[in-house]
Structure formats: structure tokens, C-alpha cells
Design a protein around this motif. Structure first.
Motif, PDB file in Angstrom:
ATOM      1  N   LYS A 173     -21.391  14.845  -4.176  1.00  0.00           N
ATOM      2  CA  LYS A 173     -22.306  14.155  -5.551  1.00  0.00           C
ATOM      3  C   LYS A 173     -20.997  14.371  -6.881  1.00  0.00           C
ATOM      4  O   LYS A 173     -19.836  15.435  -7.020  1.00  0.00           O
ATOM      5  CB  LYS A 173     -22.779  15.753  -6.522  1.00  0.00           C
ATOM      6  N   SER A 227     -27.806  12.243  -7.137  1.00  0.00           N
ATOM      7  CA  SER A 227     -27.482  13.369  -6.912  1.00  0.00           C
ATOM      8  C   SER A 227     -26.929  14.524  -8.218  1.00  0.00           C
ATOM      9  O   SER A 227     -27.301  15.683  -8.236  1.00  0.00           O
ATOM     10  CB  SER A 227     -27.114  13.421  -5.347  1.00  0.00           C
ATOM     11  N   THR A 228     -25.820  13.296  -7.912  1.00  0.00           N
ATOM     12  CA  THR A 228     -25.243  14.453  -9.218  1.00  0.00           C
ATOM     13  C   THR A 228     -26.256  14.374 -10.463  1.00  0.00           C
ATOM     14  O   THR A 228     -26.521  15.479 -11.260  1.00  0.00           O
ATOM     15  CB  THR A 228     -23.439  13.587  -9.844  1.00  0.00           C
ATOM     16  N   GLU A 276     -28.679  17.156  -9.706  1.00  0.00           N
ATOM     17  CA  GLU A 276     -28.187  18.339  -9.881  1.00  0.00           C
ATOM     18  C   GLU A 276     -27.587  18.755 -10.814  1.00  0.00           C
ATOM     19  O   GLU A 276     -27.756  19.997 -11.891  1.00  0.00           O
ATOM     20  CB  GLU A 276     -26.789  18.959  -8.741  1.00  0.00           C
TER      21      GLU A 276
END
Length: 160
Positions: free
Chosen positions: A58, A90-91, A94
Motif C-alpha cells: 500500500k 489498495s491504499t 484502506e
């Protein structure tokens, strides 16, 4: 319906489709950028991007503004890296709770891995309202992809 296209594009294919979808849906766009760019050389970039996807990295993103309460639909766009979505996606996922929003996904690839990518992303929040897979789209080939993009946009509109 208020929609936003959130995407990461390394070579411009995913960005090009983001712009086409945004125009079709009159949606906002958010281009994700990473704080420390990936290497420029083709082989080095393939290695680092593939490694990032395989290991679920990430990377830190450059600052951006995103308020989930402003949107009914979040459209995620990503290239396929080693059969997965790009690590910056993905980062973003999140850092932002998009649960409770309708989500659509489009992927741009060199030729495969799309279903695995869709499955991975859908496992994060549930089934997408629409999916779209394109192989290296660009201005020269867009005539071939136009009907797919239009059908994707129509599916999003009909699900709202």
C-alpha cells in the motif's frame, strides 16, 4: 446520481477510460498519484509494480481530497498488475470507507487476469453494480471499446 471515477493509471490507458466514463456519466474524477513514483524503465517498472501487487503493498499516496458523503456511486479504475489491481488502489480503499456506496469497477489490461482482479476488489466490499474489462484502450482503438464503455455506463445508471 452523483458519481466519481477514482483511478490509478501508470501508462495512460486507465486514465483515458476514466475520462470517457466521467464524460458519459457527468461524473467527477480523482486520479490517484503515489508519493514516490515507480521506476521509469520498463523492466524495473514491471518488477516493482508486480511485486507491489503480489505482496499487497500500500504505497503512500500524494495528497488528495475525497469525501465519500458527496457520492452515490464510486467507480474504481485500475490496470491489472500480476493478476491483481494496482497497489495504489489498495491504499485508497484502506484510507476511505466506501462501504454502503454502490461501486463499479473497470480494469485495463494487456490481456488477462480480469476476473481474479474483480473478485479481489469485490471481496473488499461486495458485488459491483457493473464491471468492465478492456485491453490496452487508447484513442486509436476507442471505436472498438465505445459500445462496452457505453453499456458499462448504462448499467451504472440503471442500478441507481
Amino acid at each position: 446520481m452523483r458519481a466519481i471515477v477514482v483511478y490509478y493509471s501508470l501508462e495512460g490507458h486507465t486514465q483515458y477510460i476514466a475520462e470517457e466514463i466521467a464524460q458519459c456519466l457527468k461524473a467527477d474524477t480523482l486520479a490517484l498519484k503515489i508519493a514516490k513514483p515507480y521506476p521509469k524503465g520498463k523492466m524495473a517498472r514491471m518488477f516493482w509494480c508486480g511485486k507491489a501487487a503480489v505482496f499487497g503493498e500500500k504505497p503512500k499516496l500524494a495528497p488528495y481530497e475525497f469525501d465519500t458523503s458527496q457520492y452515490d456511486v464510486v467507480i474504481l479504475g485500475t490496470p491489472i498488475w500480476a493478476g491483481s489491481h494496482a497497489a495504489p488502489i489498495s491504499t485508497f480503499l484502506e484510507e476511505n470507507n466506501i462501504g454502503g456506496h454502490k461501486v463499479a469497477i473497470y480494469v485495463c489490461s494487456g490481456g488477462g487476469g480480469t476476473q481474479k482482479c474483480f473478485n479481489q476488489l469485490e471481496n473488499k466490499w461486495g458485488e459491483a453494480i457493473a464491471t468492465l474489462s478492456l485491453i490496452n484502450p487508447n484513442k486509436q482503438t476507442y471505436a472498438e471499446d465505445r459500445s462496452k464503455v457505453e453499456a458499462f455506463c448504462k448499467a451504472i445508471q440503471e442500478s441507481i
